[in-house]
Design a protein around this motif. Structure first.
Motif, mmCIF file in Angstrom:
data_model
loop_
_atom_site.group_PDB
_atom_site.id
_atom_site.type_symbol
_atom_site.label_atom_id
_atom_site.label_comp_id
_atom_site.label_asym_id
_atom_site.label_seq_id
_atom_site.Cartn_x
_atom_site.Cartn_y
_atom_site.Cartn_z
ATOM 1 N N GLY A 1 9.368 -2.919 18.644
ATOM 2 C CA GLY A 1 10.511 -3.087 17.750
ATOM 3 C C GLY A 1 10.273 -2.608 16.336
ATOM 4 N N VAL A 2 9.088 -2.037 16.062
ATOM 5 C CA VAL A 2 8.748 -1.605 14.701
ATOM 6 C C VAL A 2 8.507 -0.100 14.693
ATOM 7 C CG1 VAL A 2 7.134 -1.818 12.770
ATOM 8 C CG2 VAL A 2 7.755 -3.837 14.124
ATOM 9 N N THR A 3 9.042 0.579 13.688
ATOM 10 C CA THR A 3 8.815 2.012 13.497
ATOM 11 C C THR A 3 8.050 2.215 12.193
ATOM 12 O OG1 THR A 3 10.831 2.611 14.686
ATOM 13 C CG2 THR A 3 9.903 4.264 13.203
ATOM 14 N N LEU A 4 6.907 2.902 12.290
ATOM 15 C CA LEU A 4 6.100 3.217 11.112
ATOM 16 C C LEU A 4 6.297 4.691 10.766
ATOM 17 C CD1 LEU A 4 2.730 1.524 12.208
ATOM 18 C CD2 LEU A 4 4.627 0.509 10.913
ATOM 19 N N THR A 5 6.409 4.980 9.495
ATOM 20 C CA THR A 5 6.532 6.362 9.025
ATOM 21 C C THR A 5 5.388 6.645 8.063
ATOM 22 O OG1 THR A 5 8.942 6.263 9.230
ATOM 23 C CG2 THR A 5 8.020 8.042 7.902
ATOM 24 N N LEU A 6 4.552 7.658 8.431
ATOM 25 C CA LEU A 6 3.352 7.970 7.651
ATOM 26 C C LEU A 6 3.567 9.189 6.768
ATOM 27 C CD1 LEU A 6 0.728 7.636 10.548
ATOM 28 C CD2 LEU A 6 1.548 5.845 8.992
ATOM 29 N N THR A 7 2.941 9.182 5.596
ATOM 30 C CA THR A 7 2.916 10.341 4.698
ATOM 31 C C THR A 7 1.451 10.636 4.362
ATOM 32 O OG1 THR A 7 3.086 8.989 2.693
ATOM 33 C CG2 THR A 7 5.146 9.682 3.721
ATOM 34 N N PRO A 8 1.157 11.809 3.820
ATOM 35 C CA PRO A 8 -0.243 12.160 3.543
ATOM 36 C C PRO A 8 -1.001 11.133 2.697
ATOM 37 C CG PRO A 8 1.134 14.097 3.355
ATOM 38 C CD PRO A 8 2.065 12.944 3.551
ATOM 39 N N GLU A 9 -0.312 10.414 1.826
ATOM 40 C CA GLU A 9 -0.989 9.431 0.985
ATOM 41 C C GLU A 9 -1.625 8.309 1.787
ATOM 42 O OE1 GLU A 9 2.019 10.513 0.566
ATOM 43 O OE2 GLU A 9 2.045 11.541 -1.378
ATOM 44 N N ALA A 10 -1.230 8.150 3.060
ATOM 45 C CA ALA A 10 -1.741 7.047 3.873
ATOM 46 C C ALA A 10 -3.155 7.301 4.391
ATOM 47 C CB ALA A 10 -0.807 6.791 5.051
ATOM 48 N N GLU A 11 -3.574 8.567 4.456
ATOM 49 C CA GLU A 11 -4.875 8.896 5.055
ATOM 50 C C GLU A 11 -6.018 8.181 4.337
ATOM 51 O OE1 GLU A 11 -4.363 13.194 7.232
ATOM 52 O OE2 GLU A 11 -5.328 13.152 5.276
ATOM 53 N N GLY B 1 0.833 -1.199 0.000
ATOM 54 C CA GLY B 1 0.000 0.000 0.000
ATOM 55 C C GLY B 1 0.861 1.240 0.000
ATOM 56 N N ASP B 2 0.226 2.369 -0.238
ATOM 57 C CA ASP B 2 0.949 3.640 -0.349
ATOM 58 C C ASP B 2 0.788 4.474 0.912
ATOM 59 O OD1 ASP B 2 1.696 3.032 -2.959
ATOM 60 O OD2 ASP B 2 -0.154 3.883 -3.790
ATOM 61 N N GLY B 3 1.832 5.247 1.220
ATOM 62 C CA GLY B 3 1.741 6.227 2.299
ATOM 63 C C GLY B 3 2.377 5.800 3.597
ATOM 64 N N MET B 4 2.981 4.614 3.662
ATOM 65 C CA MET B 4 3.617 4.182 4.910
ATOM 66 C C MET B 4 4.847 3.335 4.607
ATOM 67 S SD MET B 4 1.985 2.091 8.167
ATOM 68 C CE MET B 4 2.035 0.464 7.389
ATOM 69 N N SER B 5 5.901 3.549 5.377
ATOM 70 C CA SER B 5 7.073 2.684 5.344
ATOM 71 C C SER B 5 7.318 2.186 6.753
ATOM 72 C CB SER B 5 8.296 3.442 4.807
ATOM 73 O OG SER B 5 8.593 4.549 5.640
ATOM 74 N N ALA B 6 8.098 1.113 6.867
ATOM 75 C CA ALA B 6 8.309 0.513 8.184
ATOM 76 C C ALA B 6 9.713 -0.061 8.277
ATOM 77 C CB ALA B 6 7.272 -0.580 8.437
#
Length: 456
Positions: free
Chosen positions: A237-247, A79-84
């Protein structure tokens, strides 16, 4: 004593040329020493390249011997808008992440002023800022500050919590404040000026207020909020990084064992071993058809290094499902290089990661194959190890050859000096003999002339 430049003047012989020939002949004695020295220096250089290759191989073996390598996890998102990303504290699993909104920073603008040149403050003026968490901060303003001066004072204050800029709305100029951090608590909620100049009306324009927001999401149906778009430890132990495309999107997150890192480390070690073997091959290659032989042909250090590495590569590692490199699809070929059966290695990493870790890393630093191999190379690389001793020995021989060369060169010069003295004496003797010969010829000519007159 005559100098070299005067040799031959008295005799008419090319004594300088003869002396040069004798010098060249005498200096031939230096060539064997120079050749031996060049050979030893070539060996030193070769030992240096050999050491670099062994060092690279040991580094690759140490990576294989690191138990953390086999505990690495990878996080992948569909999916778009998140990396981990996943640390070694994470656990394998699958998660559905629905992002309702991302975190944003609060903003607030002032009412407008007509000119950027107008002084707006009296002495002792201040700007009080209020934030979503109830905290406040005061910025001191100089007397006569323009809107640009106020902006600069805010931006120069590291504790202000906001960045300031100026916008021209077409009818005048506004000071715009943006929170430096996202989230409700860090969002700017109000500002109040004190000590403005007479007639100046400057304050917040409530209509421009945009409150800071926390990120809102669910993970497997569990509600999560975060002041920033970097969501840490919601999943351990997990880091999520959100961007506007994730909304508004639901994304799939998979945390799994990082099989790629293990295979990459194995292939890096195999490549380092084969590279070292290629280096050794060039160093021990015999000369053919006029080509010079390798610098370390027949060298005991190289033979010992190779035999010890082969011993470790072919030894068994007891106690696990895999006991030989060949069980993982890794084997020595006829040329002495390592070959990898990718299919066998992939299957082992995928099906029995713990057994692969046990084979390479073992339960302690030197119980696994990689640990034993690394320990062997460490002994070889030690300052007093084989390569270090070989370099030290070659350097000692070079020093000895330098001394021999210096002594031989001095001996050659003494011999040439002796020849020079002898040639000078010879030149003088021949010159004296020539003078005597000329005198006798002159006397005989005079006697013959006298006899001729008497016979008339």
């Amino acid at each position: 004593m005559a100098t070299i430049s005067s040799l031959g003047i008295g005799s008419g012989l090319d004594l300088n040329g003869l002396l040069d020939q004798l010098r060249s002949a005498e200096r031939q004695k230096l060539q064997p020493i120079a050749q031996q020295k060049a050979q030893q220096e070539a060996k030193i250089s070769a030992y240096g390249r050999l050491k670099a290759g062994v060092d690279k191989l040991q580094s690759a073996a140490q990576s294989l011997n690191d138990t953390a390598l086999y505990q690495k996890l990878t996080a992948s998102v569909q999916g778009d808008g998140m990396s981990a990303s996943a640390s070694d504290k994470a656990s394998p699993g699958r998660y559905d992440v629905t992002v309702t909104s991302i975190a944003t920073a609060g903003t607030l603008a002032t009412t407008r002023v007509d000119s950027l040149e107008t002084g707006l403050t009296d002495a002792g003026a201040t700007l009080d800022l209020a934030f979503g968490d109830g905290s406040t901060h005061q910025v001191a303003l100089d007397a006569g500050s323009t809107l640009e001066d106020i902006r600069d004072a805010i931006n120069a204050d590291e504790a202000a919590g906001v960045d300031a800029s100026i916008i021209n709305d077409g009818a005048g100029y506004r000071l715009v404040l943006s929170s430096r951090e996202t989230g409700v608590d860090a969002g700017i909620t109000g500002m109040t000026f004190a000590g403005l100049s007479t007639g100046v009306t400057l304050g917040e324009d409530a209509a421009t207020a945009r409150a800071g927001k926390d990120a809102s999401l669910t993970i497997n149906g569990i509600d999560i909020t975060s002041a920033t778009n970097t969501v840490e430890e919601a999943i351990q132990g997990v880091t999520l990084t959100l961007t506007p495309e994730a909304e508004g999107n639901t994304l799939s997150l998979t945390v799994a064992r990082d099989k790629g890192s293990v295979k990459e480390a194995v292939n890096k070690w195999v490549a380092a071993y084969n590279e070292l073997q290629s280096t050794i091959g060039r160093m021990i290659k015999p000369g053919v058809d006029g080509a010079s032989s390798g610098e370390l042909i027949g060298d005991r250090t190289v033979r010992t290094l190779e035999s010890r590495m082969v011993r470790d590569l072919t030894s068994s590692v007891p106690g696990g499902d895999y006991t030989q490199l060949s069980d993982l699809g890794i084997a020595l070929n006829k040329e002495g290089r390592l070959e990898v059966d990718e299919e066998t290695l992939d299957a082992a990493i995928a099906d029995s990661p713990a057994s692969v870790a046990s084979f390479f890393a073992g339960e302690s630093d030197e119980t696994g194959m990689a640990g034993q191999f690394s320990a062997t190379l460490e002994q070889i690389l030690d300052d007093k190890g084989m390569i270090g001793n070989a370099i030290e020995g070659a350097e000692s021989r070079v020093e000895s050859l330098n001394d021999r060369y210096t002594r031989m060169e001095a001996s050659v010069e003494r011999t040439i000096e002796r020849y020079r003295k002898q040639f000078s004496q010879l030149d003088g003797m021949i010159a004296q003999m020539n003078q005597t010969s000329s005198y006798l010829i002159q006397q005989f000519d005079m006697m013959n002339a006298q006899l001729g007159r008497n016979n008339r």
